[in-house]
Design an enzyme around this catalytic site. Sequence first.
Site, PDB file in Angstrom:
ATOM      1  N   ASP A  24       0.827  -1.202   0.000  1.00 56.37           N
ATOM      2  CA  ASP A  24       0.000   0.000   0.000  1.00 56.37           C
ATOM      3  C   ASP A  24       0.869   1.264   0.000  1.00 56.37           C
ATOM      4  O   ASP A  24       1.887   1.324   0.695  1.00 56.37           O
ATOM      5  CB  ASP A  24      -0.883  -0.014   1.259  1.00 56.37           C
ATOM      6  CG  ASP A  24      -1.875   1.126   1.294  1.00 56.37           C
ATOM      7  OD1 ASP A  24      -2.859   1.053   0.539  1.00 56.37           O
ATOM      8  OD2 ASP A  24      -1.662   2.082   2.057  1.00 56.37           O
ATOM      9  N   GLU A  44       1.700  -0.451  -4.957  1.00 52.86           N
ATOM     10  CA  GLU A  44       0.741   0.605  -5.295  1.00 52.86           C
ATOM     11  C   GLU A  44       1.556   1.881  -5.465  1.00 52.86           C
ATOM     12  O   GLU A  44       1.934   2.532  -4.496  1.00 52.86           O
ATOM     13  CB  GLU A  44      -0.305   0.798  -4.191  1.00 52.86           C
ATOM     14  CG  GLU A  44      -1.407   1.725  -4.658  1.00 52.86           C
ATOM     15  CD  GLU A  44      -2.048   2.594  -3.582  1.00 52.86           C
ATOM     16  OE1 GLU A  44      -3.074   3.221  -3.872  1.00 52.86           O
ATOM     17  OE2 GLU A  44      -1.525   2.676  -2.453  1.00 52.86           O
TER      18      GLU A  44
HETATM   19  C1  NOJ Z   1      -4.252   3.227  -0.773  1.00 52.43           C
HETATM   20  C2  NOJ Z   1      -5.431   2.340  -0.541  1.00 52.43           C
HETATM   21  O1  NOJ Z   1      -5.773   1.689  -1.740  1.00 52.43           O
HETATM   22  C3  NOJ Z   1      -6.526   3.229  -0.013  1.00 52.43           C
HETATM   23  O2  NOJ Z   1      -7.761   2.573   0.030  1.00 52.43           O
HETATM   24  C4  NOJ Z   1      -6.115   3.738   1.334  1.00 52.43           C
HETATM   25  O3  NOJ Z   1      -7.072   4.661   1.815  1.00 52.43           O
HETATM   26  C5  NOJ Z   1      -4.765   4.449   1.272  1.00 52.43           C
HETATM   27  N1  NOJ Z   1      -3.796   3.749   0.490  1.00 52.43           N
HETATM   28  C6  NOJ Z   1      -4.197   4.623   2.658  1.00 52.43           C
HETATM   29  O4  NOJ Z   1      -3.814   3.370   3.176  1.00 52.43           O
END
Ligand code: NOJ
Length: 581
Positions: free
Chosen positions: A230, A298
Amino acid sequence: MVPNVSDPSSIGTVAQDGTAHLAGIAQWWRDAAIYQVYLRSFADGDGDGIGDLRGVRDRLDYLADLGIDAIWLTPWYPSPMADAGYDIADYRDIDPVFGSLADADALIAEAHQRGIRIIIDVVPNHCSDRHPWFQAALAAAPRSPERSRFWFRPGRGPGGDLPPNNWVSHFGGPAWTRVTEPDGRPGQWYLHLFAPQQPDFNWANAQVREEFLSVLRFWLDRGVDGVRIDSAAILVKDPFLADVEHELPPQNVHAPAQQSPDTEPLHPYTDRDGIHEIYREWRRVADSYPGGRVLIGEIWLPDPRRFALYLRPNEMHSAFNFEFLRCAWDAVALRRTIDDTLAAHAPVGAPASWVLSNHDVTRHVTRYGRADTTFDFAERHHGDPLDLELGTRRARAAALLTLALPGSVYVYQGEELGLWEVEDLPDAVRQDPMWHRTGGADPGRDGCRVPLPWSGTSAPFGFSPAGAAARPWLPQPATWSDYTVEAQSEDPTSMLELYRAALRLRRDQPALRSEREPLRWIAAEPGVLAFRRGDEFACVINLSDAPVELPENDSVLLSSDPLHGELLAPDTAVWLRLRGR
Ligand code: NOJ
C-alpha cells in the site's frame, strides 16, 4: 496435475507451449489475471452485513470458474476501520469481523487446491492510532525511542500552535495532528499523510524496517503468494520535513513534477531515492521462499521511468499501472499510454500490468459514460451527465483490450458484472474518511465499494446469507437485480459471460500469455486500435464514432458486442484469429 497445498510452487497446470506463464513455476505473476477482492463487500458469510473470509471461501468456485490465477485481498487485519482496514492495529492477526487466523489458513489452502494464489495487502506507510507502538509513543516523552518510530515534531508559531510544515493529508486537511502530552499539556504534532487515525511510520528507524521484514515472513510462512504494498512510493520522508513548494491539491496521491530518473527527487515524501533500499530488502525475503512469492506496488507516479525503477530485478515484481487506468477512452491517448508503459518496463525486464478499476477510483463503466473519461482524484466528475449504456459498451470493449495486452491484468470485483459507481448513496451511510474530511466536497470512494449482488431479486441479493439480521454495510441499488451473478450466468450477452469467455480464451491462446509474442500494432484508421500477438491473434478496438471494417481474418474469436457482418461498431472490440503465415 494435483496441487500440493503446502507447496505453492506446485499450483496450477502446465500449459502446452512451455512459456513463462506455467502456473507451476516461479514466474506465474508475469501474465497472471488477478482478481481484487474488496473484503468488506465481496460476500458476507456470517450475516453481519460485512463481507468476510467465510464469504470468500464459499465463493472460491465462482472465482475458479471465472478463470483467474490469483486473488488480492484488501486488508484483513484487526483495525478500528477508520479507513476501511487500511489502519492496522495488529499486522499478525485477522479482524474478528472478517474471521480468524484459522479462516485465513483455510482460505489459503482452499484457494491453492483450486489453483488460485493468494496475495494480501500490507500497509507499511502508516498503522492505526490503536497500534501498540503508537499507543506507547503517545505515553512516552518527546524525543523518546517510542516516538522515533513515528514523525513527532514540535509545532511552529507561538506556543507551537501551528503544524510543523504545510503538508496536506490525502484525505483533506493538514497532515499533522497535535497530541496532548501525558502531563495534560498541548504537545508535539505527529504526521499522518492520510487520516489522523493513520500515523506515518518513520522508515529511517531500524525497528520499523525490521518489524516489516518480520511481518512479511509471518505471512509468507503461512503460505501467501505475495503482497500488495500500500502507498508504496511515500514511505521515505525528507528528514528536514521541508514544506511542499507548491501546495498539493488534497487527495492528489501522485505528487512530484516530472523529473529525470537520475536526479534526487525534490518532493519531500513521494518517490525519494532512498525508498529503493527498502524494497531490495523485501525482495531478498520474498526470494528466500519457494514458488514465486511476489511484491506488487501501489505506486502512483506520472513518470513511467521513475515508476520502472521500482521494478528493477532486485526490487518489486510488479506494480499497478495507474496511468492506464487514468487514461481517456481515446485511441491516441491509449496507444501512447500502452507504448509508454511497454517502453518503460522493457529495460528493467518487468512485465506490464493493466488495471481499469479498484476500490479507490470511480468504476470505469461510469467513467467511460461521461464526456471526460479520464480519472483524477482531484476531479471525480461526480454527478456529471452520465450515459450508462455507452459506459457499459466501452467497458466491454476495454475488457477485451486489457485482456489482450502483454503482462498481468487486474479485475476489480464487480467489474465482471458491469457494476457502476453508486453515486446516490445517502450521506448518512457514507463511511469514507475522504468524504468526511472534505466535508462532503469529495464524494469519496464508497460508491465503488457497494456489496456485490450474487442472486435473487431484492437486496441483499445473496451478499449475506438468507435470513441475515443485518443489511449490507452500504445499500445496493434495486436495479442490481438484473446484475447478479445468477441473473448473468448463462446469458451470452452479459458482462459476466464476456469476462468468462475472455479469461478462458486468454488462458488457452498461447500468444496471449507468451512474452515471446509482444504487441505489434497493425495499421488502422484514425480512432481505431489494432494489434497482433503472434501471427494468428489480433485485437481491434473501434474508438471512433463510425463503423469500421475488420481486417482480413480467419474467424472471430470473441466480440464485445454483436458484429454487423464485417463491420465493427463504435466502442466495440473484437478478438480475431488471423490467417496463419
Ligand atoms: C491506498 C489504498 O488503496 C486506499 O484505500 C487507502 O485509503 C490508502 N492507500 C491509505 O492506506
